[in-house]
Design an enzyme around this catalytic site. Structure first.
Site, short mmCIF file in Angstrom:
data_model
loop_
_atom_site.label_atom_id
_atom_site.label_comp_id
_atom_site.label_asym_id
_atom_site.label_seq_id
_atom_site.Cartn_x
_atom_site.Cartn_y
_atom_site.Cartn_z
N LYS A 124 0.87 -1.19 0.00
CA LYS A 124 0.00 0.00 0.00
C LYS A 124 0.90 1.23 0.00
CE LYS A 124 -4.35 1.35 0.28
NZ LYS A 124 -5.51 0.69 -0.35
N ASP A 164 -7.24 4.79 -4.20
CA ASP A 164 -7.89 4.48 -2.92
C ASP A 164 -8.52 5.80 -2.48
OD1 ASP A 164 -8.10 2.38 -0.65
OD2 ASP A 164 -7.41 4.13 0.43
P1 NDP Z 1 -13.67 7.64 -1.87
O1 NDP Z 1 -12.61 8.62 -1.51
O2 NDP Z 1 -14.26 7.68 -3.22
O3 NDP Z 1 -14.89 7.73 -0.82
C1 NDP Z 1 -14.66 7.59 0.54
C2 NDP Z 1 -15.97 7.83 1.24
O4 NDP Z 1 -15.78 7.58 2.63
C3 NDP Z 1 -16.46 9.26 1.12
O5 NDP Z 1 -17.85 9.27 1.11
C4 NDP Z 1 -15.91 9.88 2.41
O6 NDP Z 1 -16.59 11.04 2.83
C5 NDP Z 1 -16.12 8.75 3.38
N1 NDP Z 1 -15.25 8.90 4.53
C6 NDP Z 1 -13.90 9.02 4.54
N2 NDP Z 1 -13.45 9.16 5.80
C7 NDP Z 1 -14.54 9.12 6.59
C8 NDP Z 1 -14.76 9.20 7.98
N3 NDP Z 1 -13.73 9.34 8.82
N4 NDP Z 1 -16.04 9.11 8.45
C9 NDP Z 1 -17.09 8.95 7.60
N5 NDP Z 1 -16.94 8.85 6.27
C10 NDP Z 1 -15.70 8.94 5.77
O7 NDP Z 1 -13.03 6.22 -1.55
P2 NDP Z 1 -13.50 4.81 -2.07
O8 NDP Z 1 -14.97 4.74 -2.15
O9 NDP Z 1 -12.70 4.47 -3.26
O10 NDP Z 1 -12.98 3.88 -0.91
C11 NDP Z 1 -13.72 3.70 0.30
C12 NDP Z 1 -13.05 2.64 1.10
O11 NDP Z 1 -13.04 1.41 0.37
C13 NDP Z 1 -11.61 2.91 1.50
O12 NDP Z 1 -11.41 2.49 2.82
C14 NDP Z 1 -10.80 2.04 0.56
O13 NDP Z 1 -9.61 1.61 1.16
C15 NDP Z 1 -11.74 0.86 0.38
N6 NDP Z 1 -11.53 0.16 -0.86
C16 NDP Z 1 -11.66 0.83 -2.04
C17 NDP Z 1 -11.47 0.16 -3.22
C18 NDP Z 1 -11.70 0.83 -4.52
O14 NDP Z 1 -11.58 0.15 -5.55
N7 NDP Z 1 -12.07 2.09 -4.56
C19 NDP Z 1 -11.04 -1.25 -3.25
C20 NDP Z 1 -11.06 -1.88 -1.95
C21 NDP Z 1 -11.26 -1.17 -0.81
P3 NDP Z 1 -15.90 12.48 2.64
O15 NDP Z 1 -16.08 12.79 1.18
O16 NDP Z 1 -16.63 13.37 3.55
O17 NDP Z 1 -14.45 12.32 3.03
#
Ligand code: NDP
Length: 444
Positions: A124, A164
């Protein structure tokens, strides 16, 4: 005993890295039945070796903001384990990033990648840079500076980063542009690329879709399906967006989405128009989820998470440790029958224990969200053979991979004495593949 000693050594060697300690404990404790059956793993010190990254690179990332002021962030890449293939995993840009988070994610990724059946090692990377509120030019200058160091350590057969949190199509574009300029090579060194320049169809959808495919397989074991289910989803980023779309396509009613500001509850369920609005809001306007309340019927709950709202299925898809024991109790009290983690280590150990003890279907992130990295593997595959597959073809591969991950995890849970416990199943199946490969490769 051996396991506890290894965990203790990790805590002493890497003090303060609490997320990493949590991930190590979660994996090692659940592979105890494997360790009992395989004394050769203990003799070869596989446990000690698997918790130590093969290599970690920490570097400075200076850049100039739009006011002409110099800014400085820290970049890192943790190359954890390449026993079964080149390191393959994401980059996270978020102010919370430090070694403990990147190591936890990298460690989990080793076993997740092993479960996909594709030849991909784990690791990572990321930075404490926050793309939020930055102009496109600032993000570009940051990405260029980040890649100016990172390019030395990556390559199509060495380490292939992806996106990510905070690293989406825009950031991958700027990173790839700089890599290409510095190396003068157009090669499969990043995934999540744009369709015009080597990306794969279905990659944006893959993690969310895959989570729903995995959930459907879990539900089938109880004679159920996604159709007609009420679903709560957290987050509104990439994973949440496509988990919502697939759940809706499969006939479910999606009643929540959230961001770090709060949760929206949509009692009648998200519609296609509502989903389109969220896509535009989050991906183009980069707005906040509360703005939905001005557009379609829903209630906004600032500072709250979605878990107190009634549902049959929960798909947490935002960030680590966002389902704690209280949230788990609320979900159970409200009749939730399945939880599939769209993101990594979303449930605290106490919450995960409650799900398992109460016999509900619980798909840990390692298995349930492996569709994203699996489709990154499919992107690499297409790049290597110089082909671009159709949407249907990639989606079919993704679906098969998720069905297989479910089958493998379920079979391992039975083999290692915890039938239906997908945490044990996924960890044991992934671990055995890595441990056997490390044995084959000698003490390196
Ligand atoms: P994005 O950045 O697109 O979205 C993240 C989401 O999580 C946003 O809605 C964000 O809100 C919210 N968020 C972040 N921090 C917090 C917090 N502390 N409390 C509440 N909500 C929070 O990321 P992804 O959707 O791509 O990824 C989401 C998760 O999935 C990550 O943990 C990532 O590691 C995991 N993941 C992603 C993959 C992928 O292909 N995208 C693959 C496998 C795992 P805000 O906009 O307010 O920050």
């Amino acid at each position: 005993m051996v396991i506890e000693e290894v965990i203790e050594r990790v805590i002493q060697r890497d003090p303060g890295q609490k997320e990493f300690h949590q991930a190590v404990r979660e994996v090692l404790e659940s592979v105890e039945p494997v360790i009992k059956k395989h004394p050769e793993y203990v003799k070869a010190k596989i446990l000690d070796r698997v918790v130590e990254p093969e290599r970690q690179i920490i570097f400075r990332v200076p850049w100039v903001d739009d006011n002409g002021d110099v800014q400085m962030n820290r970049g890192m890449r943790i190359e954890f384990n390449s026993a079964i293939g080149p390191y393959k995993c994401g980059l996270r840009f978020h102010p919370s990033v430090y070694e403990g988070i990147i190591k936890f994610l990298g460690f989990e990724q080793i076993f997740k990648n092993a479960l996909t059946g594709l030849p991909m090692g784990g690791g990572k990377g990321g930075s404490d840079f926050d793309p939020k509120g930055k102009s496109d030019n600032e993000v570009m200058r940051f990405c260029q500076s980040f890649m100016t160091e990172l390019y030395r350590h990556i390559g199509p057969n060495t380490d292939v980063p992806a996106g990510d949190i905070g690293v989406g199509g825009r950031e991958i574009g700027y990173l790839y542009g700089q890599y290409k300029k510095i190396t003068n090579r157009f090669e499969s060194v990043l995934t999540g690329k744009g369709i015009n320049w080597g990306g794969s169809l279905v990659r944006p959808e893959a993690t969310g879709y895959g989570t729903v495919y995995f959930c459907e397989e879990m539900l089938k074991t109880k004679g159920e399906s996604m159709s007609g289910k009420t679903v709560t989803i957290s987050g509104s980023g990439n994973v949440a967006q496509y988990a919502a779309e697939k759940a809706m396509q499969m006939g479910a009613k999606v009643v929540t989405l959230s961001d770090s500001g709060g949760t929206i509850h949509i009692p009648d369920g998200l519609t296609k128009e509502g989903w389109d609005f969220v896509m535009d809001l989050k991906n183009v306007k980069r707005g906040r989820i509360n703005e939905c309340a001005e557009k379609f019927p829903c209630e906004y709950y600032p500072g709250e998470r979605p878990w107190r709202f009634e549902c049959d299925v929960a798909l947490p898809s935002a960030t680590q440790n966002e389902v704690d024991a209280d949230d788990a109790k609320k979900l159970l009290d409200n009749g939730c029958i399945a939880v599939a983690e769209g993101a990594n280590m979303l449930s605290t150990p106490e919450a995960a224990d409650l799900f398992v003890q109460n016999g509900i279907l619980f798909g840990p992130g390692k298995a349930a969200n492996a569709g994203g990295v699996a489709t990154s593997g499919l992107e690499m595959c297409q790049n290597h053979v110089g082909m671009a597959w159709s949407f249907e073809e990639v989606d079919k591969h993704l679906h098969n991979i998720m069905v297989n991950i479910h089958k493998t995890s379920l079979a391992a849970s039975e083999k290692y004495g915890a039938p239906g416990n997908y945490i044990v199943g996924a960890n044991c199946a992934g671990f055995v593949k890595i441990a056997d490969s490390m044995l084959d490769l000698g003490v390196v």
